[in-house]
Scaffold this motif. Structure first.
Motif, PDB file in Angstrom:
ATOM      1  N   GLN A 273      -9.788   8.046  -6.821  1.00  0.00           N
ATOM      2  CA  GLN A 273      -9.267   6.759  -6.373  1.00  0.00           C
ATOM      3  C   GLN A 273      -8.146   6.950  -5.351  1.00  0.00           C
ATOM      4  OE1 GLN A 273      -8.244   4.694 -10.040  1.00  0.00           O
ATOM      5  NE2 GLN A 273     -10.079   3.429  -9.838  1.00  0.00           N
ATOM      6  N   GLU A 274      -7.253   7.884  -5.624  1.00  0.00           N
ATOM      7  CA  GLU A 274      -6.145   8.139  -4.709  1.00  0.00           C
ATOM      8  C   GLU A 274      -6.648   8.708  -3.387  1.00  0.00           C
ATOM      9  OE1 GLU A 274      -3.701  10.634  -7.154  1.00  0.00           O
ATOM     10  OE2 GLU A 274      -3.014   8.948  -8.376  1.00  0.00           O
TER      11      GLU A 274
ATOM     12  N   GLN B  24      -8.939   9.468 -11.349  1.00  0.00           N
ATOM     13  CA  GLN B  24      -7.722   8.973 -10.695  1.00  0.00           C
ATOM     14  C   GLN B  24      -7.529   9.638  -9.337  1.00  0.00           C
ATOM     15  OE1 GLN B  24      -5.711   6.457 -11.746  1.00  0.00           O
ATOM     16  NE2 GLN B  24      -4.648   6.653  -9.807  1.00  0.00           N
TER      17      GLN B  24
ATOM     18  N   ALA C  23      -9.235   6.098   3.345  1.00  0.00           N
ATOM     19  CA  ALA C  23      -9.612   4.806   3.914  1.00  0.00           C
ATOM     20  C   ALA C  23      -8.853   4.563   5.215  1.00  0.00           C
ATOM     21  CB  ALA C  23      -9.332   3.688   2.917  1.00  0.00           C
ATOM     22  N   ARG C  24      -7.756   5.260   5.410  1.00  0.00           N
ATOM     23  CA  ARG C  24      -6.950   5.122   6.629  1.00  0.00           C
ATOM     24  C   ARG C  24      -7.291   6.193   7.669  1.00  0.00           C
ATOM     25  NH1 ARG C  24      -1.607   3.078   5.137  1.00  0.00           N
ATOM     26  NH2 ARG C  24      -1.210   3.124   7.362  1.00  0.00           N
TER      27      ARG C  24
ATOM     28  N   VAL D 189       0.195   4.278   0.650  1.00  0.00           N
ATOM     29  CA  VAL D 189      -0.278   5.374   1.496  1.00  0.00           C
ATOM     30  C   VAL D 189       0.575   5.450   2.761  1.00  0.00           C
ATOM     31  CG1 VAL D 189      -2.229   6.269   2.812  1.00  0.00           C
ATOM     32  CG2 VAL D 189      -2.618   5.145   0.625  1.00  0.00           C
TER      33      VAL D 189
ATOM     34  N   SER E 129       1.000  10.399  -6.658  1.00  0.00           N
ATOM     35  CA  SER E 129      -0.157  10.607  -7.533  1.00  0.00           C
ATOM     36  C   SER E 129       0.252  10.401  -8.989  1.00  0.00           C
ATOM     37  CB  SER E 129      -0.699  12.019  -7.355  1.00  0.00           C
ATOM     38  OG  SER E 129      -1.761  12.252  -8.246  1.00  0.00           O
TER      39      SER E 129
ATOM     40  N   MET F 174       0.284   9.967  -0.651  1.00  0.00           N
ATOM     41  CA  MET F 174       0.673   8.903  -1.572  1.00  0.00           C
ATOM     42  C   MET F 174       1.136   9.513  -2.883  1.00  0.00           C
ATOM     43  SD  MET F 174      -2.858   7.176  -2.966  1.00  0.00           S
ATOM     44  CE  MET F 174      -1.989   5.997  -3.966  1.00  0.00           C
TER      45      MET F 174
ATOM     46  N   SER G 235      -9.548   8.237  -2.103  1.00  0.00           N
ATOM     47  CA  SER G 235     -10.241   7.138  -1.426  1.00  0.00           C
ATOM     48  C   SER G 235      -9.250   6.228  -0.701  1.00  0.00           C
ATOM     49  CB  SER G 235     -11.044   6.334  -2.446  1.00  0.00           C
ATOM     50  OG  SER G 235     -11.668   5.247  -1.836  1.00  0.00           O
ATOM     51  N   GLN G 236      -8.116   5.943  -1.329  1.00  0.00           N
ATOM     52  CA  GLN G 236      -7.090   5.120  -0.676  1.00  0.00           C
ATOM     53  C   GLN G 236      -6.524   5.827   0.546  1.00  0.00           C
ATOM     54  OE1 GLN G 236      -4.166   4.213  -3.671  1.00  0.00           O
ATOM     55  NE2 GLN G 236      -5.255   2.391  -4.354  1.00  0.00           N
ATOM     56  N   ILE G 237      -6.284   7.123   0.431  1.00  0.00           N
ATOM     57  CA  ILE G 237      -5.731   7.873   1.560  1.00  0.00           C
ATOM     58  C   ILE G 237      -6.745   7.934   2.697  1.00  0.00           C
ATOM     59  CG2 ILE G 237      -4.981  10.163   2.336  1.00  0.00           C
ATOM     60  CD1 ILE G 237      -3.764  10.552  -0.479  1.00  0.00           C
TER      61      ILE G 237
ATOM     62  N   ASN H 171       0.848  -1.186   0.000  1.00  0.00           N
ATOM     63  CA  ASN H 171       0.000   0.000   0.000  1.00  0.00           C
ATOM     64  C   ASN H 171       0.890   1.244   0.000  1.00  0.00           C
ATOM     65  OD1 ASN H 171      -1.933   1.926   0.358  1.00  0.00           O
ATOM     66  ND2 ASN H 171      -2.910   0.943   2.101  1.00  0.00           N
TER      67      ASN H 171
END
Length: 190
Positions: free
Chosen positions: A172-173, A169, A179-180, A32, A155, A153, A175-177, A30
């Protein structure tokens, strides 16, 4: 012959295990990175206010606007947007950093066959490649702007030419960040 009919052949099992090992080796970690204040009670956060985006490097105002929109879209799924920063439980600042970089590679095979089908030639033993490296950073701040949480993260949104693809995009990025966020270091409410 009887052993092949009773169970799965050894070659099939070996091939399956080899495929599983290869696929496991392809899993990327991951990307992130997260840091936060472990003493803060994140469970009490309900509403946010999105601050102006900070940009550094060759970032267009449209890219900054898309990054802000992507983070706002993701946050709206879990938190209530506040009308003003005074009403918000926490502030969010999006940062988009970009830098032009140069990579130099040594080419040990610098001799080549020449021009088309004739001749013999030589080229410089170094290859130079220019590229842009970008990072998306989301900061969560207290109402008095003390840092509480940071997620970041690399990009790749800038690699897309169409604004719609860049926004997709960036979502999505983001959302990944996010999510934590929040870090689950506390239980219950105060």
């Amino acid at each position: 012959m009887a052993s092949l009919h009773r169970g799965i052949p050894f070659a099939t099992v070996a091939l399956g295990l080899l495929a599983a090992l290869l696929l496991t080796g392809c899993a990327a970690p991951n990307p992130v990175a997260v840091d936060y204040d472990p003493t803060y009670k994140f469970a009490n956060l309900r509403s946010y206010y999105l601050l102006d985006t900070l940009a550094n490097g060759p970032v267009s105002p449209f890219e900054s606007k898309r990054a802000n929109q992507a983070v706002d879209d993701i946050l709206k799924g879990s938190y209530q947007p506040a009308a003003s920063r005074e009403e918000a439980d926490f502030l969010v600042r999006v940062q988009l950093f970009s830098a032009d970089k140069v990579a130099v590679y040594e080419d040990p095979f610098s001799i080549y066959g020449g021009y088309r089908y004739f001749g013999f030639g030589w080229r410089a033993p170094l290859r130079v490649r220019e590229y842009r490296e970008s990072s998306l950073i989301v900061d969560v701040l207290s109402p008095n702007e003390a840092p509480l949480w940071r997620g970041s993260m690399p990009s790749v949104a800038g690699r897309h030419e169409a604004p719609e693809q860049q926004l997709f995009q960036l979502r999505q990025e983001a959302s990944q960040i996010l999510a934590r966020f929040p870090p689950y270091n506390d239980v219950g409410f105060d």
